[in-house]
Design an enzyme around this catalytic site. Structure first.
Site, PDB file in Angstrom:
ATOM      1  N   ASP A 246      -3.531  -0.497   4.348  1.00  0.00           N
ATOM      2  CA  ASP A 246      -3.809  -1.127   5.639  1.00  0.00           C
ATOM      3  C   ASP A 246      -2.546  -1.258   6.483  1.00  0.00           C
ATOM      4  O   ASP A 246      -1.633  -2.009   6.128  1.00  0.00           O
ATOM      5  CB  ASP A 246      -4.424  -2.509   5.395  1.00  0.00           C
ATOM      6  CG  ASP A 246      -4.942  -3.140   6.674  1.00  0.00           C
ATOM      7  OD1 ASP A 246      -5.010  -2.439   7.703  1.00  0.00           O
ATOM      8  OD2 ASP A 246      -5.275  -4.333   6.647  1.00  0.00           O
TER       9      ASP A 246
ATOM     10  N   ASP B  81      -4.175   2.240  14.132  1.00  0.00           N
ATOM     11  CA  ASP B  81      -4.682   1.505  12.975  1.00  0.00           C
ATOM     12  C   ASP B  81      -5.429   2.425  12.014  1.00  0.00           C
ATOM     13  O   ASP B  81      -6.422   3.044  12.380  1.00  0.00           O
ATOM     14  CB  ASP B  81      -5.622   0.386  13.456  1.00  0.00           C
ATOM     15  CG  ASP B  81      -6.181  -0.419  12.292  1.00  0.00           C
ATOM     16  OD1 ASP B  81      -5.466  -0.605  11.298  1.00  0.00           O
ATOM     17  OD2 ASP B  81      -7.345  -0.841  12.383  1.00  0.00           O
TER      18      ASP B  81
END
Ligand SMILES: *[C@@H]1O[C@H](CO)[C@@H](O)[C@H](O)[C@H]1NC(C)=O
Ligand SMILES: *[C@@H]1O[C@H](CO)[C@@H](O)[C@H](O)[C@H]1NC(C)=O
Ligand SMILES: *[C@@H]1O[C@H](CO)[C@@H](O)[C@H](O)[C@H]1NC(C)=O
Ligand SMILES: CC(=O)N[C@H]1CO[C@H](CO)[C@@H](O)[C@@H]1O
Length: 406
Positions: A98, A278
């Site tokens: 992440d 992201d």
């Protein structure tokens, strides 16, 4: 094996692809990432938005709501998993990679096993991700990302409670270190160096940066992602990497944020503004004012079943490039790169013969300090580099930038 429609169970497809061998190239060690697809909840947009709503809070959210730092990539349609060893002998954990959060923790699935390298600290740790959370105790332990990529003393969270992480063991948080602020209960102001920070400070890697490669989904057997620590993996991109500074605009600048403008064909649809890159967001989200222009330029309609924009074959034939201008360089998504992989249409509740777009509505107009997300649909077409030392983000073209795999 081709990811054929007939192989997709109607309700759930959860694919875990075994990680291949570690690649060592020019002393840069790359780890394979396993792609996991989870279509349990058919609406890909709703799954993304559950994550995105928290991004706008940024680091400032720490003050109002302790430890709300980011949405993780739990239960997203597309997530990437790295096999990470903790302890000696190491227990292997399957961690979500992440870039939008920075705490590394284990224990949501496979339980933490203490070994001779484990030291329990007096700190409790807690991170709330909106749709998921974990809390537990902070330990110092040896973390092995790959042979030759071992961190002797990494501060990690060990979950005693967690929700929203079924099917995984925790998170490998590779966002900016500031996002860890406020996550330690007994040491609110303490930052927890990320795995990349420690690899660098311990001299294991010579630059504090990571390079990430994703490829468009083609076959079930593909690992189709890799992450390199300490340098870029030149086998994964073409040409050179162009860098742009992390944006000073908040809250985008709390994350891996950049300034970017967007044109469709020759028309500007989004003037230069800040947003983020992201790995945990499936689609591309752009501010409503830009989205509205894109919709009218393409003639797309919102499809109620999938939540995605839908175009006709004639509109697809007329589709122009969608261009992302970053640091003076233009990164173009071809018409094929703007559409959802057609082999996965029915998996997200769509019709096999329809054509859906991967650009969605961010939900508010630009000017809020975080006006777009370049998610996986962008990153599977461009190699990305996250450089902590120089506070910059780089992109390069890949052999898949203009591929017609979708
Ligand atoms: C897939 O996502 C749903 C929530 O959308 C979650 O309940 C389920 O556990 C996930 N499945 C796997 C295998 O991760
Ligand atoms: C990004 O855009 C903002 C707002 O226009 C500007 O102040 C800033 O200098 C730009 N560049 C960076 C690296 O933040
Ligand atoms: C889609 O949903 C909207 C709002 O719920 C509704 O007004 C519209 O009629 C629906 N369109 C179709 C084709 O079902
Ligand atoms: C980026 C990456 O690891 N891509 C891999 C996708 O899967 C194929 C087949 O296994 C590999 O050849 C690629 O290297």
């Amino acid at each position: 094996m081709v990811l054929a429609l007939t192989l997709l169970p109607a309700i759930l497809l959860a694919l875990r692809v075994a990680a291949g061998p570690v690649l060592v190239e020019d002393n840069i060690i790359s780890l394979p990432l396993s792609r996991r697809l989870n279509f349990t909840s058919a609406n890909v947009v709703q799954q993304d938005l559950a994550r995105l709503k928290k991004f706008k809070i940024g680091k400032a959210g720490v003050n109002e709501e302790r430890a709300v730092v980011a949405e993780p990539v739990d239960n997203q349609v597309v997530s990437y998993i790295a096999s990470v060893g903790v302890g000696s002998p190491a227990t292997t954990y399957e961690l979500i990679v992440d870039t939008g959060s920075s705490n590394t923790w284990v224990g949501s699935g496979t339980k933490y096993v203490q070994t001779s390298t484990s030291t329990k600290t007096s700190n409790t740790v807690s991170v709330s991700y909106g749709s998921g959370s974990f809390s537990g105790t902070e330990f110092i332990d040896q973390v092995t990302l790959a042979p030759g990529l071992v961190i002797s003393k990494q501060s990690i969270g060990v979950a005693s409670r967690s929700s929203g992480f079924s099917g995984t063991d925790g998170i490998l948080g590779i966002g900016p270190v500031d996002l860890t602020q406020g996550t330690l209960t007994n040491a609110q102001s303490t930052l927890i160096p990320t795995v990349t920070d420690n690899l660098f400070s311990q001299g294991t890697i010579s630059a504090n940066l990571i390079g990430i490669s994703f490829e468009p989904a083609r076959t079930e057997d593909d690992a189709n992602g890799s992450i390199s620590f300490g340098g870029t993996d030149s086998t994964k991109f073409t040409g050179s990497v162009a860098f742009t500074p992390v944006t000073s605009t908040l809250p985008a600048g709390d994350y891996w944020g950049i300034n970017q403008s967007i044109t469709y064909g020759g028309t500007t649809i989004l003037a230069s503004t800040a947003g983020i890159v992201d790995t945990g967001t499936t689609l591309i989200y752009i501010a409503t004012n830009a989205y509205t222009k894109y919709v009218s330029a393409t003639g797309a309609v919102l499809d109620n079943n999938t939540g995605l924009l839908r175009i006709t074959s004639a509109q697809f034939a007329a589709l122009q490039n969608l261009n992302f201008v970053i640091g003076g360089v233009t990164y173009s998504l071809t018409p094929n790169a703007q559409i959802w992989p057609r082999s996965l249409n029915t998996a997200i509740g769509g019709s096999a013969s329809s054509i859906y777009l991967v650009v969605s509505d961010w939900g508010s107009n630009s000017g809020e300090g975080l006006d777009f997300i370049n998610g996986y649909a962008f990153l599977e077409r461009f190699y990305s580099v996250f450089d902590t030392t120089n506070k910059q983000i780089g992109f390069a073209t890949t052999p898949f930038t203009t591929a017609t795999t979708n």
